[in-house]
Write a protein that holds these residues in place. Structure first.
Motif: not given
Length: 404
Positions: A250-268, A379-389
């Protein structure tokens, strides 16, 4: 005055007289009431007429020994009435002497203590029942204590085994999810490569044609074009290889980078399915974790929205990704919200979407592990929460990750 005392005694007590042989010579009304016999039925009869068969003979031996020695006899006597009822009478039998100090007769004065005796018997019975219950209870407590000691002795081993089982189950679920994600990624690679391969095939054909025509300038131009196509395909492989790199540090990373990487992979896929993705980033949010894992979550949510668009026959397909920093309970959180307009999730399924193996897709399209593993990662890796509505005309997923 003598008659007055006698009347008072006879009216308030059960009185009888017998001669020296035990033959009844007198009974008062109270005696008749308690015994059930009439005066005429009693007088002239032996006093044994009211004797209870349960009373041992030794009691009567003691009685006669006492009164014949000119002493009063006191006891609680068990008698039998004419109709077969048992009565208990507190009895005092007194010898009456003549002028010569000889026994003339016996007078017996009694009062009814049946209620008291029966109550005492019931109390004694209850006491015995309580003693038996107490003994049984002690045995049960002793047995339960032994069982608890045995359970406690084996509890640690049982807990370790169950923890190991759960870990194994989570590993299986994780790898099943990774394989499902891998299948999705291979599909995306196919989309990414299909057009470049077609273009490369055309370039090679034109290069051969230009070579036959000795057009060196054209050959060089086509050669450079083919190199660019191959490099682009190579970069695609590199992107997917990095995505599946099992780095767990685990290390520090910018969430913006994760968003851009995801969109790039799914670009086609995004282009092919005519999906419009709008990204709004209000704050740069840095968190601690594994970038690729968050990318996997975002990819899964976009893929789910894409499938919902197709299933619901949505023509205008919009996905909105918002990122901002919020202060919640005096702590800073990165809040990532992903919206779509794919009509949301039905009421009967909305509470089940994060359960393992739950899916509304055909088994050939989904394993039901995507959202489950997304929840595990957040929850386990990022110690956060995810919800849907359900939100407006679609779904809204909200991910909150603490900014450390």
């Amino acid at each position: 005055m003598g008659n007055t005392y006698q009347d008072a005694i006879e009216n308030s007590n059960i009185v009888s007289k017998t001669d020296t042989n035990g033959i009844i010579t007198f009974v008062n009304d109270e005696f008749c009431k308690i015994s059930g016999y009439s005066y005429d039925e009693l007088v002239g009869q032996n006093h044994n007429i009211v004797r209870h068969p349960d009373v041992p003979s030794s009691n009567f031996v003691s009685l006669w020994e006492t009164i014949l020695s000119k002493k009063p006899y006191k006891a609680t006597v068990k008698n039998l009435t004419k109709d077969g009822r048992t009565v208990y009478l507190n009895t005092t039998i007194t010898p009456i002497l003549n002028e010569k100090k000889e026994i003339k007769e016996f007078i017996a004065i009694r009062y009814d203590v049946t209620a008291e005796v029966e109550l005492k018997k019931r109390l004694e019975l209850k006491e015995k029942e309580l003693e038996a219950l107490n003994t049984t209870l002690e045995l049960r407590v002793e047995q339960q204590t032994k069982e608890l000691k045995d359970l406690n002795a084996n509890l640690e081993d049982k807990v370790k085994k169950e923890v190991a089982k759960n870990k194994e189950k989570q590993k299986i679920l994780f790898w099943q999810s990774r394989m499902a994600s891998l299948g999705q990624m291979l599909g995306n690679i196919a989309h990414q490569w299909r057009q470049p391969l077609t273009e490369l095939s055309l370039v090679i054909f034109n290069m051969k044609k230009a070579s036959l025509q000795n057009d060196e300038k054209k050959v060089k131009e086509l050669y450079i074009n083919s190199k660019d196509l191959i490099q682009n395909m190579s970069n695609t492989i590199e992107d997917f290889t990095n995505f599946f790199n099992p780095q767990k540090e685990k290390k520090a990373f910018n969430i913006k980078q994760a968003i851009e990487e995801s969109i790039n992979i799914l670009n086609k896929t995004i282009q092919k399915e005519n999906i419009n993705i709008k990204v709004s980033i209000k704050n740069e949010c840095e968190v601690i974790g594994v970038l690729n894992e968050l990318s996997q979550v975002i990819i899964n949510l976009i893929q789910n929205a894409k499938d919902a668009f197709l299933n619901q026959n949505i023509i205008k397909r919009d996905i909105c990704i918002k990122l901002e920093k919020r202060i919640l309970f005096d702590k800073s959180y990165a809040v990532l919200e992903i919206y779509d307009n794919a009509l949301g999730i039905s009421k009967q399924n909305i509470d089940k979407i994060f359960e393992p193996y739950f899916t509304t897709k055909h088994k050939s399209q989904g394993t039901g592990l995507g959202l489950f593993m997304s929840k595990m990662i957040i929850e386990k890796s990022l110690n956060g929460t995810i919800e849907h509505k359900n939100y407006k005309n679609g779904s809204k997923f909200t991910i909150k990750i603490p900014m450390e």
